[in-house]
Design a protein around this motif. Structure first.
Motif, PDB file in Angstrom:
ATOM      1  N   ILE A  67       0.842  -1.208   0.000  1.00 44.54           N
ATOM      2  CA  ILE A  67       0.000   0.000   0.000  1.00 44.54           C
ATOM      3  C   ILE A  67       0.874   1.254   0.000  1.00 44.54           C
ATOM      4  O   ILE A  67       0.557   2.255  -0.640  1.00 44.54           O
ATOM      5  CB  ILE A  67      -0.950  -0.011   1.215  1.00 44.54           C
ATOM      6  CG1 ILE A  67      -1.873  -1.238   1.149  1.00 44.54           C
ATOM      7  CG2 ILE A  67      -1.773   1.265   1.285  1.00 44.54           C
ATOM      8  CD1 ILE A  67      -2.635  -1.538   2.431  1.00 44.54           C
ATOM      9  N   GLN A  71       0.272   3.985  -2.854  1.00 45.09           N
ATOM     10  CA  GLN A  71      -0.517   5.163  -2.463  1.00 45.09           C
ATOM     11  C   GLN A  71      -0.258   6.408  -3.324  1.00 45.09           C
ATOM     12  O   GLN A  71      -1.195   7.078  -3.740  1.00 45.09           O
ATOM     13  CB  GLN A  71      -0.283   5.438  -0.967  1.00 45.09           C
ATOM     14  CG  GLN A  71      -1.268   6.407  -0.331  1.00 45.09           C
ATOM     15  CD  GLN A  71      -0.800   7.855  -0.455  1.00 45.09           C
ATOM     16  OE1 GLN A  71       0.372   8.137  -0.727  1.00 45.09           O
ATOM     17  NE2 GLN A  71      -1.739   8.780  -0.262  1.00 45.09           N
ATOM     18  N   LEU A 134      -9.835   0.470   1.069  1.00 41.05           N
ATOM     19  CA  LEU A 134      -8.757   1.399   0.692  1.00 41.05           C
ATOM     20  C   LEU A 134      -9.191   2.331  -0.442  1.00 41.05           C
ATOM     21  O   LEU A 134      -8.377   3.083  -0.977  1.00 41.05           O
ATOM     22  CB  LEU A 134      -7.532   0.602   0.218  1.00 41.05           C
ATOM     23  CG  LEU A 134      -6.910  -0.361   1.223  1.00 41.05           C
ATOM     24  CD1 LEU A 134      -5.916  -1.282   0.525  1.00 41.05           C
ATOM     25  CD2 LEU A 134      -6.208   0.408   2.334  1.00 41.05           C
TER      26      LEU A 134
END
Ligand code: CO8
Length: 257
Positions: A67, A71, A134
Motif C-alpha cells: 500500500i 498510495q 482502501l
C-alpha cells in the motif's frame, strides 16, 4: 542472483519459493515482483524441477499489494505502466504451482494464491479482498478468479464487505483444495508437489493447461481441446511406459520428468 524479498530452495524435483518481507507481512512490491518473475522463469527452464511450491510465513502468505508503494500513484502512471500486469507471469507459469498458505492472504495476496494451480491452506489461513476499504477494487483477478472459485454470492460478500474468511469457510466454498494443521502445511504441500513431479512433466503440464481452459472457453470447445491433448499423448513414450507399467504391475519410470 541474490534475492532480497524471496528465499528459494530445491528438494529433489520440487522448488520451494518463500515470500520474505517479514516486516511488511510479505506485502507485494515491485522488487518482489521482479524477483518472483525471475525465479519462476529460472525454475520453469530447469529440467530438474517438476513442480513449484509458493509459500509465505506463519503469519502471512501476503497481506496484499504494498500500500505504501501504491498510495502516491496517479491514474496516468498506473495506466502507462499497466500497473500489476507483470503479475500475469505467475498465472502464465506452465509448470504445476501450488500455493501453501498460512496466515493472511489478503488483496493481492489472495489473488496471488489464486494464480497458483491450487491452494493448500493451514488452519490459520485468512482470505479476503479488502481493497474496498482502501478506496480501490481488486486489481489482479480478485473479482474474476474469486467469483469463478466461490461463486457470485460469496465473491460479492467478500469484495463488497472486505471481510476475511477463515480456512474452513474457504475450503467449504471451493477456494482451497485442502486445509491442514499449520505445522503440517509445508510437508503436505511438499508431498503433493513431489507426487506431481514424479509424473511425466508434459502430462502434468497438459493437465494444467486443460483444466485452465475450462475457465476460458465453452464446454464444447474445452472438451475438444482436452481430446486433442489426450490424442497427442499416444505419441509419447510416457504413455507407453505408464500403461505398460500398470500391465506389468511395476512402478512407471517416466522418461520426460
Ligand atoms: N502494504 C504495505 N505494508 C503492509 C501491508 C500492505 N498491504 N500490510 C501490512 N503492512 C505492514 C504494516 O504497515 C506494518 O508495518 P509497520 O510495522 O512499519 O507499521 C507491518 O506490515 C505489520 O502490519 P500490522 O502492524 O498492520 O499487523 P497486524 O497484525 O496488526 O494486522 C493485517 C495485520 C490485518 C493484515 C493488516 O496489516 C492489514 O490490514 N494490512 C493490509 C491488508 C490490505 O488491505 N491488503 C490489500 C492491499 S491492496 C491490494 O492488494 C490491491 C491488489 C491489487 C493487485 C495486487 C498485485 C500485487
Amino acid at each position: 542472483m541474490a534475492l532480497k524479498t524471496l528465499k528459494t530452495e530445491t528438494r529433489g524435483r520440487v522448488a520451494i519459493v518463500t515470500l520474505n518481507r517479514p516486516d511488511a507481512l510479505n506485502a507485494l512490491n515491485s522488487e518482489l515482483l521482479g524477483e518472483l518473475r525471475e525465479t519462476l522463469a529460472h525454475f520453469s527452464a530447469d529440467d530438474k524441477i517438476g513442480a513449484i511450491v509458493l509459500t509465505g510465513s506463519e503469519k502471512a502468505f501476503a497481506a496484499g499489494a504494498d500500500i505504501k508503494e501504491m498510495q502516491p500513484k496517479d491514474y496516468v502512471s498506473a495506466y502507462l505502466e499497466d500497473l500489476f500486469e507483470g503479475w500475469s507471469a505467475v498465472s502464465n507459469t506452465r509448470k504445476p504451482l501450488i500455493a501453501a498458505v498460512a496466515g493472511y492472504a489478503l488483496g493481492g495476496g489472495c489473488e496471488l494464491a489464486m494464480m497458483c494451480d491450487f491452494i493448500i491452506a493451514a488452519d490459520t489461513a485468512k482470505f479476503g479482498q479488502p481493497e474496498i476499504t482502501l478506496g480501490i477494487i481488486p486489481g489482479m483477478g480478485g473479482t474474476q478468479r474469486l467469483t469463478r472459485a466461490v461463486g457470485k454470492a460469496k465473491a460479492m460478500d467478500l469484495c463488497l464487505t472486505g471481510r476475511m474468511m477463515d480456512a474452513e469457510e474457504a475450503e467449504r466454498s471451493g477456494l482451497v483444495a485442502r486445509v491442514v494443521p499449520a505445522d503440517e502445511l509445508l510437508a503436505t504441500a511438499m508431498k503433493a508437489a513431489e507426487k506431481i513431479a514424479g509424473f511425466s512433466l508434459p502430462v502434468a503440464m497438459m493437465v494444467k493447461e486443460s483444466v485452465n481452459r475450462a475457465d476460458e472457453v465453452t464446454l464444447a470447445e474445452g472438451l475438444r481441446f482436452e481430446r486433442r491433448l489426450f490424442h497427442s499423448l499416444f505419441a509419447t513414450e510416457d504413455q507407453k511406459e505408464g500403461m505398460g507399467a500398470f500391465i506389468d504391475k511395476r512402478k512407471a519410470q517416466f522418461k520426460h520428468r
